[in-house]
Design a protein around this motif. Structure first.
Motif, PDB file in Angstrom:
ATOM      1  N   GLU A 244       0.835  -1.217   0.000  1.00 57.67           N
ATOM      2  CA  GLU A 244       0.000   0.000   0.000  1.00 57.67           C
ATOM      3  C   GLU A 244       0.860   1.253   0.000  1.00 57.67           C
ATOM      4  O   GLU A 244       0.545   2.234  -0.694  1.00 57.67           O
ATOM      5  N   LYS A 245       1.962   1.256   0.786  1.00 59.85           N
ATOM      6  CA  LYS A 245       2.859   2.420   0.836  1.00 59.85           C
ATOM      7  C   LYS A 245       3.487   2.668  -0.529  1.00 59.85           C
ATOM      8  O   LYS A 245       3.553   3.810  -1.014  1.00 59.85           O
ATOM      9  N   ARG A 246       3.966   1.600  -1.149  1.00 59.91           N
ATOM     10  CA  ARG A 246       4.584   1.732  -2.471  1.00 59.91           C
ATOM     11  C   ARG A 246       3.571   2.228  -3.502  1.00 59.91           C
ATOM     12  O   ARG A 246       3.880   3.073  -4.346  1.00 59.91           O
ATOM     13  N   LEU A 247       2.351   1.739  -3.429  1.00 63.10           N
ATOM     14  CA  LEU A 247       1.313   2.150  -4.367  1.00 63.10           C
ATOM     15  C   LEU A 247       0.973   3.624  -4.197  1.00 63.10           C
ATOM     16  O   LEU A 247       0.787   4.358  -5.179  1.00 63.10           O
ATOM     17  N   THR A 248       0.916   4.115  -2.925  1.00 69.71           N
ATOM     18  CA  THR A 248       0.610   5.538  -2.669  1.00 69.71           C
ATOM     19  C   THR A 248       1.677   6.438  -3.280  1.00 69.71           C
ATOM     20  O   THR A 248       1.366   7.463  -3.906  1.00 69.71           O
ATOM     21  N   GLN A 249       2.954   6.090  -3.109  1.00 70.27           N
ATOM     22  CA  GLN A 249       4.035   6.898  -3.670  1.00 70.27           C
ATOM     23  C   GLN A 249       3.987   6.905  -5.204  1.00 70.27           C
ATOM     24  O   GLN A 249       4.187   7.944  -5.844  1.00 70.27           O
ATOM     25  N   GLN A 250       3.691   5.751  -5.764  1.00 73.30           N
ATOM     26  CA  GLN A 250       3.596   5.672  -7.227  1.00 73.30           C
ATOM     27  C   GLN A 250       2.454   6.531  -7.757  1.00 73.30           C
ATOM     28  O   GLN A 250       2.592   7.199  -8.790  1.00 73.30           O
ATOM     29  N   GLN A 251       1.347   6.553  -7.064  1.00 77.23           N
ATOM     30  CA  GLN A 251       0.210   7.378  -7.487  1.00 77.23           C
ATOM     31  C   GLN A 251       0.519   8.860  -7.378  1.00 77.23           C
ATOM     32  O   GLN A 251       0.090   9.661  -8.223  1.00 77.23           O
ATOM     33  N   GLN A 252       1.290   9.261  -6.323  1.00 77.07           N
ATOM     34  CA  GLN A 252       1.695  10.673  -6.193  1.00 77.07           C
ATOM     35  C   GLN A 252       2.599  11.073  -7.358  1.00 77.07           C
ATOM     36  O   GLN A 252       2.446  12.154  -7.944  1.00 77.07           O
ATOM     37  N   ASP A 253       3.576  10.207  -7.660  1.00 81.42           N
ATOM     38  CA  ASP A 253       4.464  10.492  -8.801  1.00 81.42           C
ATOM     39  C   ASP A 253       3.663  10.624 -10.094  1.00 81.42           C
ATOM     40  O   ASP A 253       3.949  11.490 -10.943  1.00 81.42           O
ATOM     41  N   TYR A 254       2.682   9.796 -10.253  1.00 79.61           N
ATOM     42  CA  TYR A 254       1.856   9.833 -11.468  1.00 79.61           C
ATOM     43  C   TYR A 254       1.114  11.165 -11.574  1.00 79.61           C
ATOM     44  O   TYR A 254       1.069  11.786 -12.646  1.00 79.61           O
ATOM     45  N   GLN A 255       0.538  11.630 -10.461  1.00 76.15           N
ATOM     46  CA  GLN A 255      -0.208  12.894 -10.475  1.00 76.15           C
ATOM     47  C   GLN A 255       0.706  14.074 -10.799  1.00 76.15           C
ATOM     48  O   GLN A 255       0.334  14.969 -11.567  1.00 76.15           O
TER      49      GLN A 255
END
Length: 662
Positions: free
Chosen positions: A220-231
């Motif tokens: 979940e932590k890794r997914l949150t960071q990836q989504q921030q980078d995407y935005q």
């Protein structure tokens, strides 16, 4: 369903194109069920049955002569051995059936050559509108299964060997058992049982192969960071996109200014000046050619009337000289004639008359010549010929001069256009500024596009990474549910298998009860002997027949005569066809083998006219003989008759219409 026509072309012993009309209708209002085809053994009867099966089912067809051959080898075997190897072998089966409460016709066409490409034939379906419905070709196997399923086709398309095997065995042969199972729908239950076993084995393997799951919190932590980078990258991409649109507008404006203020012309000045010089040189070259024309005969074009008069006068004087020469020759001839006449014994008065006639004749011939104007040009033949050449040369020079004048005019217009373009070119210092402005705008656009593409690719990579992380998270969340579901599936499968077994048994009993009654009724109807059998039972596992008398005692099959066994086998097939619920044609090859006269008469009078709305009989001369065919004719049961005439010397069969052995 009704078979209307069978076409064989170079198939088996049938050389060339053979057309067999199978329509039971004899006119618009009347029909008769039987289509009778007679042929000796080896004459092509079985080949006709194979052709029907092959047309309908293709590679799946259970043809009698195929054995263990591959489909490609079987097609090669079916090619007539007397034809050119590149000639087509072809089967066409035209049939009609009811679709959406309307009769519709389809012509199934299969064609191939020796050693067919990819080991297959070419399938085509021709509909009522004489078009090839490609969609139907692609789903033909599924479509024909709805009309005449392959599993039960042997109940409607069978031969004497099949009846013989069924009559002699205690249990039906595998081909009939398969048809019964297809008819009852038992293969669906068996297939479901097998699928359940496969499912249980798969679930057990999943238990054995499951690995330790990743830590949910870390995913979940890794997914949150990836989504921030995407935005963030998505926002940057939008900003660069807006910037790129503005830069492209500025680039277009700079380019438009470069064009409107003569920058483009200035860039092409040297080339335009070279073109101008080249055009000027071309004009000068054409002018030089004009001077050469003027130095030759061209000035004579100023006196065309005078030249024409001289040419006309020369022609007149030439004709005058020719006439004068001919007149002189004629007078000399007359003088010789008179001289000769004076030497022969002719009266002087007669000679004077002849002389007078000749003088008068010459005067009459040349009377018009004397009226002509006296020659004054006095030009000889060579001079007149030179005059003609001069006039011809002058005409060519005039044409050439006109062409060159047109060229000069076009070239001068092109030179003027080039001069105007050069005059609109920007000054050197202005051109430099305009060019630098355009180049700067282009560089900014290229840089913005590169940044846009880099961020777009980064976003695509992030999408893949995020999807992978989401799948890991989803797998982790679902895995515990899968454990419980798998346990439930495995424990429930055994219960389903048991229920399926009970369902299969009850389904079989229900179907068999109906089948037993139909087989008994058909057997008694054919046997014409109501006290032999009271009940017929069919085994639920082997589908073997058991006969019982009125006292409930078994009637052993060995007590039946060979003919009664044959009738029992036919009754079994007839009953199966009735229970199937399909209104389909029946085709029987060698139908009366080993039957005595009474049983044969029962089959001819009772079974053939009633087996179906269309019954195709393939018989030898010893089966449906003279007596049987006359009975069928008297009962108006035969719609069409054919004789399959086999020539042993050529090993070819010809279909003769409206003929039989008798």
């Amino acid at each position: 369903m009704i078979f209307l026509e069978l076409v064989l072309q170079n198939f088996g012993p049938y050389s060339g194109k053979q057309v067999i009309n199978l329509n039971p209708k004899i006119d618009e209002e009347n029909s008769r069920p039987i289509i009778l085809l007679g042929g000796m053994n080896g004459g092509g009867k079985t080949t006709l049955m194979d052709a029907i099966r092959l047309a309908l089912y293709g590679p799946r067809a259970q043809c009698s002569t195929r054995g263990n051959l591959s489909y490609s080898d079987f097609l090669n075997q079916c090619v007539n051995n007397k034809i050119d190897p590149v000639a087509d072998t072809r089967i066409e089966l035209l049939f009609e059936h009811i679709e959406n409460d309307k009769p519709i016709k389809y012509r199934v066409v299969r064609s191939w050559t020796k050693n067919p490409k990819d080991g297959k034939d070419t399938l085509g379906i021709l509909g009522d509108s004489d078009t090839w419905p490609d969609a139907l070709v692609n789903i033909w196997d599924e479509y024909i299964e709805n009309l005449l399923p392959l599993g039960i086709s042997n109940l409607f398309l069978f031969d004497g060997e099949q009846v013989k095997e069924l009559a002699e065995q205690e249990i039906p042969p595998p081909i009939v058992v398969e048809a019964i199972r297809g008819l009852f729908g038992l293969e669906l239950a068996d297939r479901l049982a097998v699928d359940l076993d496969i499912l249980v084995n798969r679930k057990r393997k999943e238990f054995a192969d499951t690995k330790d799951l990743a830590n949910l919190e870390e995913i979940e932590k890794r997914l949150t960071q990836q989504q921030q980078d995407y935005q963030e990258n998505e926002q940057n991409l939008e900003n660069i996109k807006n910037q790129l649109e503005e830069l492209e507008v500025k680039q277009q404006e700079a380019f438009d200014k470069f064009i409107s203020e003569g920058g483009k012309i200035a860039a092409e000045r040297n080339q335009l000046e070279l073109q101008q010089k080249a055009k000027t040189a071309e004009v000068e070259q054409v002018r030089q050619l004009m001077c050469e024309l003027a130095a030759d005969v061209l000035p004579l074009a100023l006196i065309p009337n005078l030249l024409s008069q001289v040419q006309t006068q020369g022609e007149k004087e030439f004709r005058h000289r020719q006439i004068q020469i001919s007149k002189d020759l004629l007078i000399e001839r007359d003088q010789r004639l008179l001289s000769w006449l004076s030497q022969v014994e002719i009266a002087l008065t007669e000679v004077e008359k002849i002389q007078s006639f000749l003088v008068e004749d010459v005067d009459n011939l040349y009377a018009k010549t004397l009226q002509m104007e006296a020659p004054w040009l006095l030009a000889d033949d060579e001079t007149l010929s030179q005059l003609d050449n001069l006039i011809y040369h002058l005409q060519n020079s005039q044409i050439s001069a006109k062409e060159k004048l047109a060229i000069i005019k076009n070239k001068e217009e092109e030179i003027i256009t080039l001069e105007r373009q050069v005059q609109t070119a920007a000054a050197p210092e202005d051109y430099t500024k305009l060019r630098q402005t355009v180049e700067a705008a282009q560089n900014q656009v290229v840089e913005a596009k590169a940044n846009y593409e880099t961020i777009r690719r980064r976003l695509a990579d992030l999408e893949t990474i995020i999807a992978k992380s989401k799948k890991e998270l989803s797998d982790y969340t679902v895995e515990n549910i899968k454990y419980k579901n798998n346990e439930h599936i495995i424990t429930s499968a055994a219960k389903v298998q048991e229920t399926l077994k009970i369902f299969r048994e009850k389904l079989t009993l229900r179907k068999l009860n109906k089948l037993e009654e139909e087989v008994k009724n058909c057997f008694l109807y054919l046997l014409h002997k109501s006290d032999l059998v009271h009940r017929i039972a069919i085994d639920t596992n082997t589908f073997g027949l058991s006969l019982y008398d009125f006292n409930g005692k078994p009637v052993p099959k060995h007590r039946l005569s060979a003919g009664e066994k044959q009738l029992l086998a036919i009754a079994f097939l007839w009953g199966l066809a009735k229970v199937s619920g399909h209104r389909l044609p029946v085709a029987i090859d060698t139908p009366l083998g080993r039957l005595d006269s009474s049983h044969r008469s029962n089959l001819v009078e009772r079974y053939f006219p009633s087996a179906s709305h269309q019954v195709i009989l393939l018989s030898t001369d010893t089966e449906i003989g003279k007596k049987e065919v006359e009975t069928l004719r008297e009962n108006e049961a035969i719609a069409r008759e054919y004789l399959l005439k086999y020539d042993s010397s050529t090993r070819q069969t010809t279909v003769l219409e409206n003929q039989y052995f008798w």
